[in-house]
Design a protein around this motif. Structure first.
Motif, PDB file in Angstrom:
ATOM      1  N   GLU A 116       0.821  -1.223   0.000  1.00  0.00           N
ATOM      2  CA  GLU A 116       0.000   0.000   0.000  1.00  0.00           C
ATOM      3  C   GLU A 116       0.849   1.265   0.000  1.00  0.00           C
ATOM      4  O   GLU A 116       0.374   2.343  -0.368  1.00  0.00           O
ATOM      5  CB  GLU A 116      -0.912   0.028   1.226  1.00  0.00           C
ATOM      6  CG  GLU A 116      -2.018  -0.995   1.194  1.00  0.00           C
ATOM      7  CD  GLU A 116      -3.292  -0.416   0.617  1.00  0.00           C
ATOM      8  OE1 GLU A 116      -3.230   0.405  -0.300  1.00  0.00           O
ATOM      9  OE2 GLU A 116      -4.364  -0.809   1.096  1.00  0.00           O
ATOM     10  N   CYS A 144       1.807   3.326   2.468  1.00  0.00           N
ATOM     11  CA  CYS A 144       1.258   4.446   3.241  1.00  0.00           C
ATOM     12  C   CYS A 144       2.395   5.368   3.678  1.00  0.00           C
ATOM     13  O   CYS A 144       3.495   4.913   3.984  1.00  0.00           O
ATOM     14  CB  CYS A 144       0.539   3.929   4.485  1.00  0.00           C
ATOM     15  SG  CYS A 144      -0.914   2.963   4.087  1.00  0.00           S
ATOM     16  N   HIS A 155      -0.250  13.387   3.957  1.00  0.00           N
ATOM     17  CA  HIS A 155      -0.283  12.643   2.691  1.00  0.00           C
ATOM     18  C   HIS A 155      -1.714  12.244   2.320  1.00  0.00           C
ATOM     19  O   HIS A 155      -2.416  11.625   3.120  1.00  0.00           O
ATOM     20  CB  HIS A 155       0.600  11.404   2.774  1.00  0.00           C
ATOM     21  CG  HIS A 155       1.017  10.921   1.424  1.00  0.00           C
ATOM     22  ND1 HIS A 155       0.139  10.324   0.557  1.00  0.00           N
ATOM     23  CD2 HIS A 155       2.202  10.993   0.773  1.00  0.00           C
ATOM     24  CE1 HIS A 155       0.778  10.027  -0.568  1.00  0.00           C
ATOM     25  NE2 HIS A 155       2.037  10.434  -0.459  1.00  0.00           N
ATOM     26  N   TRP A 162      -2.899   9.990   0.503  1.00  0.00           N
ATOM     27  CA  TRP A 162      -3.198   8.568   0.291  1.00  0.00           C
ATOM     28  C   TRP A 162      -3.763   7.945   1.562  1.00  0.00           C
ATOM     29  O   TRP A 162      -4.834   7.354   1.549  1.00  0.00           O
ATOM     30  CB  TRP A 162      -1.931   7.836  -0.176  1.00  0.00           C
ATOM     31  CG  TRP A 162      -2.072   6.351  -0.306  1.00  0.00           C
ATOM     32  CD1 TRP A 162      -1.309   5.399   0.322  1.00  0.00           C
ATOM     33  CD2 TRP A 162      -2.993   5.618  -1.135  1.00  0.00           C
ATOM     34  NE1 TRP A 162      -1.703   4.142  -0.050  1.00  0.00           N
ATOM     35  CE2 TRP A 162      -2.729   4.248  -0.930  1.00  0.00           C
ATOM     36  CE3 TRP A 162      -4.021   5.992  -1.997  1.00  0.00           C
ATOM     37  CZ2 TRP A 162      -3.451   3.246  -1.579  1.00  0.00           C
ATOM     38  CZ3 TRP A 162      -4.757   4.990  -2.641  1.00  0.00           C
ATOM     39  CH2 TRP A 162      -4.460   3.639  -2.435  1.00  0.00           C
ATOM     40  N   ASN A 163      -3.067   8.111   2.679  1.00  0.00           N
ATOM     41  CA  ASN A 163      -3.542   7.468   3.910  1.00  0.00           C
ATOM     42  C   ASN A 163      -3.954   8.467   4.985  1.00  0.00           C
ATOM     43  O   ASN A 163      -4.508   8.067   6.005  1.00  0.00           O
ATOM     44  CB  ASN A 163      -2.516   6.477   4.461  1.00  0.00           C
ATOM     45  CG  ASN A 163      -1.143   7.075   4.685  1.00  0.00           C
ATOM     46  OD1 ASN A 163      -0.576   7.697   3.783  1.00  0.00           O
ATOM     47  ND2 ASN A 163      -0.593   6.888   5.862  1.00  0.00           N
ATOM     48  N   THR A 217      -6.640   0.687   1.480  1.00  0.00           N
ATOM     49  CA  THR A 217      -7.691   0.653   0.461  1.00  0.00           C
ATOM     50  C   THR A 217      -9.012   0.235   1.103  1.00  0.00           C
ATOM     51  O   THR A 217     -10.077   0.768   0.765  1.00  0.00           O
ATOM     52  CB  THR A 217      -7.298  -0.307  -0.674  1.00  0.00           C
ATOM     53  OG1 THR A 217      -6.071   0.165  -1.227  1.00  0.00           O
ATOM     54  CG2 THR A 217      -8.347  -0.385  -1.754  1.00  0.00           C
ATOM     55  N   HIS A 223       1.771   6.732  -6.479  1.00  0.00           N
ATOM     56  CA  HIS A 223       0.416   6.304  -6.143  1.00  0.00           C
ATOM     57  C   HIS A 223      -0.432   6.587  -7.380  1.00  0.00           C
ATOM     58  O   HIS A 223      -0.859   7.738  -7.598  1.00  0.00           O
ATOM     59  CB  HIS A 223      -0.106   7.074  -4.926  1.00  0.00           C
ATOM     60  CG  HIS A 223       0.454   6.574  -3.628  1.00  0.00           C
ATOM     61  ND1 HIS A 223       1.449   7.224  -2.948  1.00  0.00           N
ATOM     62  CD2 HIS A 223       0.163   5.469  -2.896  1.00  0.00           C
ATOM     63  CE1 HIS A 223       1.737   6.539  -1.846  1.00  0.00           C
ATOM     64  NE2 HIS A 223       0.977   5.477  -1.790  1.00  0.00           N
ATOM     65  N   LEU A 239      -3.767   8.571  -7.332  1.00  0.00           N
ATOM     66  CA  LEU A 239      -3.739  10.033  -7.134  1.00  0.00           C
ATOM     67  C   LEU A 239      -2.763  10.711  -8.089  1.00  0.00           C
ATOM     68  O   LEU A 239      -2.647  11.937  -8.097  1.00  0.00           O
ATOM     69  CB  LEU A 239      -3.326  10.352  -5.685  1.00  0.00           C
ATOM     70  CG  LEU A 239      -4.211   9.761  -4.583  1.00  0.00           C
ATOM     71  CD1 LEU A 239      -3.578   9.933  -3.223  1.00  0.00           C
ATOM     72  CD2 LEU A 239      -5.582  10.416  -4.600  1.00  0.00           C
TER      73      LEU A 239
END
Ligand SMILES: Nc1nc2c(c(=O)[nH]1)N[C@H]1C(S)=C(S)[C@@H](COP(=O)(O)OP(=O)(O)OC[C@H]3O[C@@H](n4cnc5c(=O)[nH]c(N)nc54)[C@H](O)[C@@H]3O)O[C@H]1N2
Ligand SMILES: Nc1nc2c(c(=O)[nH]1)N[C@H]1C(S)=C(S)[C@@H](COP(=O)(O)OP(=O)(O)OC[C@H]3O[C@@H](n4cnc5c(=O)[nH]c(N)nc54)[C@H](O)[C@@H]3O)O[C@H]1N2
Ligand code: SF4
Ligand SMILES: [Mo]
Length: 676
Positions: free
Chosen positions: A16, A18, A38, A40-41, A177, A441, A444
């Motif tokens: 992932e 993160c 961030h 993403w996480n 996710t 990523h 994004l």
């Protein structure tokens, strides 16, 4: 040195990535937290991230090169190990040709630049023989999608109105996710789960389809028939941007409700309900696939059929659908474009030409055959990094026999694994905390550069290791960068993004804006430039042009008489496989096999009963875990992988491979079971 500081990196305890903030005091790691900035996480981490510290500082970690001398491990100096390995590789090249050497990168090194460094190394050496864990992972999904769309879509869960989890269980396998999906659900998205087990996500779903393993293609084609018959499809998208629709529509006509019900075990009502839900939310439907549909003989064909639903629903590259993610355009490391090695007969390329065409990958199952039979030519040396195929490749007994035949087996590892035990040299590897690498990523379109948090004297990162070997083999011109930092700068060059800038942007830098419906003014990277419901290219390769349904072997009456059960192997538990011994929490104390209560009753089994499970290639003992009714499809067993004492891959066969990508059958293995 600053007494206290925070440094940023990306977690690699799973793929992932993160974003983490690592607290250092006097140069020592004192805390691992999620990075709030961030996108993403957003500060979230799972229990495995803090365990990175335990992993890197574990007392069993290998920190000195080991050489096997008279069956015993002996610590040697790094320089000596590298000199000896390089001399042996050069010797094989002189005597047997460069193709007698291969490299193998494992899951621990992911899709990141290390994979391409290994490709570069072996191409520079003159051999096409690059192997990886991707012989059983992701390529099926990539290929199935790419055959239709020319690329692999990225589900846009955050903007979706309907999410389909087709054979994946992110809370265990991709925790971040999993959170993103649950947030989308909270915001109103419907959730459909297609899974033979009632997984965590299936429990939470609006609709769960408990499908018989390996019949996903049949379900997808059945749904396609309903969508077409009802007129529930995006006719503008199909007319403007797709080819082969008429033939496809005639093809799916065969997938009547009776046939779909017979093959998948799913009642017609539920299949129609799913089709209706997809139509209600179209085009904002995001279909995410895991390993579930992949590990079968008909894996790629099934995945193709699932992927093509995106074309029918018009969800391809639409908000909340499956996005056409932009590539960051980094400099490329593999050399196969400049140096064609196809004529050297890469292992498995003749049998699985598509695998080599699409991925320049060789097949690990066929590597085992080659090692045992020395056909089509001998393989003498192998360098393996971040993998443990003795536990993770199918037919482990054969894997042991095959790897034992190598004249030179070098393993780069953190720990003495069953695979490393077979090696001639085990070299200490760097964890992700001791490396600096680029990662994108795709969801994004953000690029990050990780910080090297710590270094251990004598422990080389993958780049340093390959460069040291390359210099000894007179291939230093292919590895001109002094270290990872220089390499990272080279990779970034075409993007115009500066490495120093990236380091200061802990939230990453977006390399391209997120735009939708790019097909309106750009050709898709398929031969026709459009979505291909049928692929003339496949015809040229001697493969079926339409996404046909290939029933799994266990459904044939002959097989069923001898092996009346079907085994799903390798379902992830939060702590199994690579994270098992290091994460916080209590790992499962022993390996168990999950089953339906009616099957347990028929076999006279109770919770914890020891059983022997037998397949065509082997037997293992496990303990029974009885699920509730509805927990799993009757007749179906499920067990995790990665256990040295009761290795599930003692049961998985290395034949019956998917003709498209050469994948093994890991999730529809015909077995029988007896009480001990
Ligand atoms: N803790 C932990 N996390 C991991 C890993 C690990 O080893 N441990 N491994 C990582 C790797 S390498 C990968 S590739 C990912 C895998 O990620 P996932 O694919 O999400 O992981 P699995 O648990 O294998 O999920 C597969 C799901 O598919 C279902 N399934 C099985 N057979 C079928 C079928 O025929 N059809 C359908 N529709 N469903 C089926 C299973 O019941 C299971 O719920 O996980 C990654 N994350
Ligand atoms: N039966 C069955 N078998 C399966 C699967 C299944 O579902 N069912 N799943 C398949 C899939 S999807 C995959 S991807 C493969 C994965 O199979 P492998 O590629 O063998 O990956 P892991 O089992 O995760 O082993 C990774 C190894 O890398 C080591 N390691 C950890 N971190 C580092 C590091 O930073 N550097 C180096 N050099 N080493 C490190 C770990 O100690 C571990 O031994 O397994 C496949 N095997
Ligand atoms: S989900 Fe957990 S283990 Fe995976 S990268 Fe994120 S924090 Fe690390
Ligand atoms: Mo994987």
């Amino acid at each position: 040195m600053t007494i206290e500081e925070n440094r940023s990196t990306l977690c690699r305890m799973c793929d992932e990535h993160c974003a983490l903030t690592i607290r250092l005091e006097h140069g020592k790691i004192t805390a691992i937290n999620g990075c709030e900035r961030h996108p993403w996480n957003r500060g979230r981490i799972c229990g495995k991230a803090p365990a990175a510290l335990a992993l890197s500082q574990h007392r069993d970690r290998i920190l000195k090169p080991l050489k096997k001398v008279d069956g015993q491990w002996k610590e040697i100096e790094l320089g000596q190990a590298l000199d000896e390995i390089a001399a042996k590789l050069a010797g094989f090249r002189d005597r047997f040709g460069a193709r007698s050497v291969g490299v193998w990168k494992g899951e621990a090194l992911g899709f990141a630049q290390e994979a391409d460094l290994y490709r570069r190394f072996i191409h520079a050496f003159g051999s096409p023989n690059y192997f990886s864990n991707d012989s059983a992972c992701y390529i099926g999904r990539y290929m199935g999608y790419r055959l239709g769309f020319g690329l692999c879509g990225v589900p846009d869960y955050r903007n979706s109105r309907c999410i389909v989890l087709w054979g994946g269980n992110p809370p265990a396998s991709h925790p971040n996710t999993g959170q993103i999906i649950l947030q989308a659900k909270k915001a109103g998205a419907k959730l459909i789960v297609v899974d033979p087990r009632r997984s965590t996500m299936a429990e939470l779903a609006d609709l769960h389809l408990p499908i018989k393993p390996g019949t996903d293609g049949c379900l997808a084609l059945g749904i396609a028939r309903i969508l077409i018959e009802e007129g529930w499809y995006d006719s503008e998208f199909i007319a403007g941007y797709c080819t082969g629709f008429e033939k496809f529509a005639a093809h799916v006509g065969k997938f009547s409700q009776e046939y779909v019900e017979q093959e998948t075990g799913l009642p017609t009502g539920i299949v129609r309900q799913m089709a209706g839900m997809l139509n209600d939310s179209a085009p904002h439907v995001a279909i995410g696939m895991g390993n579930g549909p992949e590990h079968h003989t008909g894996g790629v064909q099934g995945i193709r059929a699932i992927a093509l639903l995106d074309a029918l629903l018009g969800s391809f590259d639409r908000p909340g659908g499956n996005r056409w993610a932009e590539d960051p355009g980094l400099n490329q490391l593999p050399l196969h474009e400049d140096k064609s090695l196809q004529q050297l007969n890469p292992i498995g390329a003749e049998e699985f030409p598509l695998l080599y065409e699409f991925r320049q990958e060789c097949n690990t199952m066929r590597l085992m055959d080659t090692l045992i039979n020395e056909r089509p030519y001998p393989i003498k040396g192998l360098i393996l990094a971040g993998a443990n195929p003795l536990l993770t490749n199918p037919h482990s007994k054969k894997v042991r026999e095959a790897l034992s035949r190598l004249d030179l087996f070098v393993v780069r590892e953190l720990f003495m694994t069953p695979t490393a035990e077979l090696a001639h040299y085990v070299l200490p590897a760097a964890t992700f905390l001791e490396r600096s690498e680029l990662h994108c990523h795709a969801a994004l379109q953000i690029i990050n550069l990780t910080h090297r948090i710590s270094s251990i004297p004598g422990v080389l990162d993958e780049y340093q290791f390959l460069r040291e070997l390359a210099c000894r083999l007179k291939m230093e011109n292919y590895f001109p960068w002094q270290d990872e930092n220089e390499l990272n700068r080279y990779l970034l060059e075409p993007t115009g993004i500066d490495a120093a800038d990236l380091h200061s942007h802990v939230e990453g830098i977006q390399y391209a804006p997120i735009l939708y419906e790019k097909w309106r003014n750009r050709k898709l990277p398929t031969p026709s430039g459009k979505v291909e419901f049928l692929s003339p290219y496949l015809n040229e390769m001697g493969l079926p042009e339409l996404p046909e349904y290939l029933p799994p072997e266990y459904l044939s009456p002959d097989t069923g008489r001898e092996y009346p059960y079907v085994l799903i192997s390798g379902v992830r538990k939060t702590l199994n496989a690579y994270g098992r011994s290091f994460a916080n929490g209590t790992p499962q104390p022993y390996q168990e096999v999950e089953m339906h209560p009616a099957d347990a009753a028929r076999l006279g089994l109770e919770e914890g009963s020891p059983v022997l499970i037998t397949s065509r290639v082997g037997s293992i003992k496990l303990k029974v875990k009885i699920l509730t009714t509805g927990g799993i499809v009757p007749g179906c067993l499920s067990a995790t992988h990665g256990w040295p004492d009761s290795c599930i891959n003692d049961l998985t066969p290395d034949d019956g491979l998917d003709p498209f990508d050469g994948f093994p059958v890991l999730k529809s293995v015909p077995v029988r079971i007896v009480k001990l």
